[in-house]
Design an enzyme around this catalytic site. Structure first.
Site, PDB file in Angstrom:
ATOM      1  CG  HIS A   1      -1.897   3.014   2.339  1.00 54.53           C
ATOM      2  ND1 HIS A   1      -0.783   3.825   2.291  1.00 54.53           N
ATOM      3  CD2 HIS A   1      -2.966   3.821   2.075  1.00 54.53           C
ATOM      4  CE1 HIS A   1      -1.155   5.069   2.005  1.00 54.53           C
ATOM      5  NE2 HIS A   1      -2.470   5.094   1.880  1.00 54.53           N
TER       6      HIS A   1
ATOM      7  NE  ARG B   1      -4.828  13.844  -7.017  1.00 49.98           N
ATOM      8  CZ  ARG B   1      -5.071  13.280  -8.200  1.00 49.98           C
ATOM      9  NH1 ARG B   1      -5.486  13.987  -9.207  1.00 49.98           N
ATOM     10  NH2 ARG B   1      -4.883  12.006  -8.400  1.00 49.98           N
TER      11      ARG B   1
ATOM     12  CD  GLU C   1      -6.425   6.397   2.025  1.00 51.32           C
ATOM     13  OE1 GLU C   1      -6.875   7.543   2.084  1.00 51.32           O
ATOM     14  OE2 GLU C   1      -5.202   6.159   1.871  1.00 51.32           O
TER      15      GLU C   1
ATOM     16  CE  LYS D   1      -1.843  10.475  -7.064  1.00 56.43           C
ATOM     17  NZ  LYS D   1      -0.924  10.858  -5.976  1.00 56.43           N
TER      18      LYS D   1
ATOM     19  CG  HIS E   1      -1.365   9.588   3.114  1.00 58.95           C
ATOM     20  ND1 HIS E   1      -2.584   9.715   3.763  1.00 58.95           N
ATOM     21  CD2 HIS E   1      -1.576   8.685   2.115  1.00 58.95           C
ATOM     22  CE1 HIS E   1      -3.483   8.934   3.167  1.00 58.95           C
ATOM     23  NE2 HIS E   1      -2.893   8.295   2.168  1.00 58.95           N
TER      24      HIS E   1
ATOM     25  CG  HIS F   1       3.596   7.666   2.454  1.00 60.48           C
ATOM     26  ND1 HIS F   1       3.375   8.826   1.753  1.00 60.48           N
ATOM     27  CD2 HIS F   1       2.659   6.790   2.025  1.00 60.48           C
ATOM     28  CE1 HIS F   1       2.350   8.643   0.925  1.00 60.48           C
ATOM     29  NE2 HIS F   1       1.897   7.424   1.077  1.00 60.48           N
TER      30      HIS F   1
ATOM     31  CG  ASN G   1      -0.633  13.410   0.356  1.00 63.40           C
ATOM     32  OD1 ASN G   1      -0.964  12.288  -0.009  1.00 63.40           O
ATOM     33  ND2 ASN G   1       0.042  14.242  -0.407  1.00 63.40           N
TER      34      ASN G   1
ATOM     35  NE  ARG H   1       3.950   8.795 -29.303  1.00 66.76           N
ATOM     36  CZ  ARG H   1       4.223   8.160 -30.451  1.00 66.76           C
ATOM     37  NH1 ARG H   1       3.248   7.634 -31.168  1.00 66.76           N
ATOM     38  NH2 ARG H   1       5.455   8.081 -30.874  1.00 66.76           N
TER      39      ARG H   1
ATOM     40  CE  LYS I   1      -8.005  10.115  -5.305  1.00 66.14           C
ATOM     41  NZ  LYS I   1      -6.969   9.146  -5.223  1.00 66.14           N
TER      42      LYS I   1
ATOM     43  CD  GLU J   1      -0.310  14.258  -6.204  1.00 66.60           C
ATOM     44  OE1 GLU J   1       0.448  13.780  -7.047  1.00 66.60           O
ATOM     45  OE2 GLU J   1      -0.601  13.686  -5.141  1.00 66.60           O
TER      46      GLU J   1
HETATM   47  N1  LIG Z   1      -3.399   5.818  -8.012  1.00 67.77           N
HETATM   48  C1  LIG Z   1      -3.702   6.349  -6.866  1.00 67.77           C
HETATM   49  O1  LIG Z   1      -4.130   7.521  -6.771  1.00 67.77           O
HETATM   50  C2  LIG Z   1      -3.542   5.520  -5.622  1.00 67.77           C
HETATM   51  C3  LIG Z   1      -4.110   5.952  -4.405  1.00 67.77           C
HETATM   52  C4  LIG Z   1      -3.990   5.132  -3.301  1.00 67.77           C
HETATM   53  C5  LIG Z   1      -3.320   3.914  -3.402  1.00 67.77           C
HETATM   54  N2  LIG Z   1      -2.770   3.550  -4.588  1.00 67.77           N
HETATM   55  C6  LIG Z   1      -2.075   2.274  -4.726  1.00 67.77           C
HETATM   56  O2  LIG Z   1      -3.012   1.222  -4.440  1.00 67.77           O
HETATM   57  C7  LIG Z   1      -2.312   0.113  -3.883  1.00 67.77           C
HETATM   58  C8  LIG Z   1      -3.031  -0.295  -2.626  1.00 67.77           C
HETATM   59  O3  LIG Z   1      -4.340  -0.725  -2.966  1.00 67.77           O
HETATM   60  P1  LIG Z   1      -4.959  -2.027  -2.309  1.00 67.77           P
HETATM   61  O4  LIG Z   1      -4.923  -1.913  -0.841  1.00 67.77           O
HETATM   62  O5  LIG Z   1      -6.240  -2.310  -2.979  1.00 67.77           O
HETATM   63  O6  LIG Z   1      -3.834  -3.091  -2.670  1.00 67.77           O
HETATM   64  P2  LIG Z   1      -3.760  -4.453  -3.501  1.00 67.77           P
HETATM   65  O7  LIG Z   1      -4.096  -4.270  -4.916  1.00 67.77           O
HETATM   66  O8  LIG Z   1      -2.431  -4.999  -3.175  1.00 67.77           O
HETATM   67  O9  LIG Z   1      -4.916  -5.337  -2.860  1.00 67.77           O
HETATM   68  C9  LIG Z   1      -4.779  -5.783  -1.549  1.00 67.77           C
HETATM   69  C10 LIG Z   1      -5.015  -7.301  -1.477  1.00 67.77           C
HETATM   70  O10 LIG Z   1      -6.415  -7.535  -1.536  1.00 67.77           O
HETATM   71  C11 LIG Z   1      -6.669  -8.526  -2.512  1.00 67.77           C
HETATM   72  N3  LIG Z   1      -7.990  -8.302  -3.042  1.00 67.77           N
HETATM   73  C12 LIG Z   1      -8.420  -7.237  -3.754  1.00 67.77           C
HETATM   74  N4  LIG Z   1      -9.711  -7.351  -4.002  1.00 67.77           N
HETATM   75  C13 LIG Z   1     -10.125  -8.517  -3.458  1.00 67.77           C
HETATM   76  C14 LIG Z   1     -11.368  -9.175  -3.366  1.00 67.77           C
HETATM   77  N5  LIG Z   1     -12.477  -8.659  -3.884  1.00 67.77           N
HETATM   78  N6  LIG Z   1     -11.422 -10.355  -2.717  1.00 67.77           N
HETATM   79  C15 LIG Z   1     -10.306 -10.874  -2.148  1.00 67.77           C
HETATM   80  N7  LIG Z   1      -9.100 -10.292  -2.183  1.00 67.77           N
HETATM   81  C16 LIG Z   1      -9.015  -9.121  -2.836  1.00 67.77           C
HETATM   82  C17 LIG Z   1      -5.581  -8.334  -3.531  1.00 67.77           C
HETATM   83  O11 LIG Z   1      -5.463  -9.477  -4.326  1.00 67.77           O
HETATM   84  C18 LIG Z   1      -4.396  -8.064  -2.631  1.00 67.77           C
HETATM   85  O12 LIG Z   1      -3.851  -9.263  -2.133  1.00 67.77           O
HETATM   86  C19 LIG Z   1      -0.888   0.570  -3.668  1.00 67.77           C
HETATM   87  O13 LIG Z   1      -0.080   0.092  -4.702  1.00 67.77           O
HETATM   88  C20 LIG Z   1      -0.958   2.088  -3.737  1.00 67.77           C
HETATM   89  O14 LIG Z   1       0.239   2.666  -4.183  1.00 67.77           O
HETATM   90  C21 LIG Z   1      -2.883   4.321  -5.694  1.00 67.77           C
END
Ligand SMILES: NC(=O)c1ccc[n+]([C@@H]2O[C@H](COP(=O)([O-])OP(=O)(O)OC[C@H]3O[C@@H](n4cnc5c(N)ncnc54)[C@H](O)[C@@H]3O)[C@@H](O)[C@H]2O)c1
Length: 370
Positions: A275, A252, A204, A162, A259, A263, A256, A140, A238, A248
């Site tokens: 993204h 917040r 972003e 999140k 977005h 999206h 978006n 939990r 942020k 949210e």
């Molecule tokens: N929780 C939230 O508030 C929130 C907000 C925005 C996005 N997200 C989520 O985040 C994800 C997108 O994040 P992302 O773009 O980091 O995606 P990701 O985790 O898929 O990373 C993108 C790629 O970069 C590679 N990578 C990461 N760090 C690296 C490094 N130092 N060297 C080499 N390669 C590296 C990863 O292995 C992957 O292949 C999505 O799933 C999205 O839904 C969450």
């Protein structure tokens, strides 16, 4: 600002080092925490957050195994240091899966990870989302510390509490709000980040500039030289927004910006677009609508395509895609019943959320295709 490593959780390891030149951004809410930003800070800053922990499960994608192994070895060194176990998961979205989460819970059970222990998420946003979700549900809720390694992870995904995994029915449909105990953004990690991932994160950062901190837009002229400042300022935007709206429920929404169409483009492209690329087009679209409907000044409108284009991000999309995009926007889980609500700008750093009717949505899209 300096963060002092007490020399291992028990103190007195003789390895005490000082994290110099790190910047710290505070995130408020019911469970406040700090985001530490700097170079070479992973081990000292993470040790501080893990103080007193006996066991740490470090979740990382297989492709970052070598870096994760080095971090685990350094964190586990010295008297009083925790035992650090490496848990590898699939990279990117395939890792955000219930079966992967279930496997991790099984591993935590075998390790006997308890309430006083911790999960560490080491990787991009997909990995920190997964690690956060697993920590939120295990017993939990156990402590999670995020070590984002992508730019998008540092300025967005790891902050705000999140967490989620995906379902066949859609992205991020199962999750929880579970604020981390802290976030460590070690800029040295970004050296190995592929260029398209870097641009995705910079989109972003630009968003934070448009909705809240226009000084960021000037700094984006030379992102490589200004990386620490860009990350710290974007994190501050942020942090400010999520502190005011931890679950949210309203404010917040401004995060978006770009977005809604973004999206939709991701869905129409079958998630093959990064993204950041998708929201880049989305922000140009939102700026055009802002100009039409709210009188966003022409120079601010033009600045969108100029800043984003200079970062190598796309600023237009296919004319024939409108029906599919509209359908995708309508089915977005964030769309409210009736007309679509979009984040628009009266001026830079002056966002509003507005219902937009279908005729305006279509007219705005015509601007993005031309
Ligand atoms: N929780 C939230 O508030 C929130 C907000 C925005 C996005 N997200 C989520 O985040 C994800 C997108 O994040 P992302 O773009 O980091 O995606 P990701 O985790 O898929 O990373 C993108 C790629 O970069 C590679 N990578 C990461 N760090 C690296 C490094 N130092 N060297 C080499 N390669 C590296 C990863 O292995 C992957 O292949 C999505 O799933 C999205 O839904 C969450």
């Amino acid at each position: 600002m300096s963060w002092h490593d007490p020399g291992g959780p028990g103190g007195g390891s003789g390895r005490g080092s000082v994290v110099t030149d790190a910047q710290v951004v505070h995130v408020g809410g019911t469970r406040p925490y700090d985001v530490v930003i700097g170079s070479g800070i992973t081990v000292p800053a993470t040790r501080r957050l893990l103080g007193g922990t006996r066991l740490v499960a470090l979740v990382h994608p297989q492709c970052l195994h070598a870096a994760a192994r080095d971090v685990a070895a350094a964190l586990g060194e010295g008297p009083g240091a925790p035992r650090v176990e490496l848990l590898a998961v699939p990279d990117g979205e395939p890792g955000k899966d219930l079966a992967v989460a279930a496997r991790l819970w099984d591993q935590l059970s075998r390790l006997r990870l308890g309430r006083d222990d911790a999960v560490v998420g080491f990787g991009g946003g997909a990995t920190t989302d997964l690690a956060g979700f697993v920590a939120a549900a295990w017993l939990r809720g156990v402590r999670v510390v995020h070590l984002p390694t992508s730019l998008l992870g540092m300025v967005d995904a790891a902050i705000g509490g999140k967490t989620a995994v995906n379902l066949p029915a859609g992205k991020n449909l199962v999750g929880a709000f579970h604020p981390p105990a802290g976030v460590v953004c070690d800029l040295d990690r970004l050296a190995s980040l592929p260029p398209e991932e870097r641009s995705s994160g910079l989109a972003e950062v630009a968003k934070c500039g448009f909705v809240a901190d226009p000084a960021l837009l000037g700094m984006l002229d030379r992102p490589e030289e200004q990386l620490a400042g860009l990350v710290a300022r974007a994190v501050a935007v942020k942090a400010r927004v999520v502190s005011a709206d931890p679950r949210e429920s309203g404010p917040r929404e401004i995060l978006n910006y770009g977005h809604t169409l973004g999206h939709a483009i991701e869905r129409v492209e079958g998630f093959r677009w990064r993204h950041g690329a998708a929201i880049s087009v989305g922000m140009v679209y939102a700026a055009g609508l802002s100009h039409r409907l709210l009188g966003l000044p022409e120079p601010d409108l033009k600045r969108h395509a100029a800043v984003l284009g200079a970062l190598g991000l796309p600023v237009s999309y296919r004319p024939d895609a409108w029906p599919a995009l509209l359908a995708a926007m309508r089915s977005d889980k964030k769309a409210r019943a009736g007309s679509l609500r979009l984040v628009l700008l009266r001026r830079l750093a002056d966002p509003v959320v507005l219902p937009v009717d279908e005729a305006d949505l279509a007219a705005g899209y015509a601007d993005v295709c031309s």
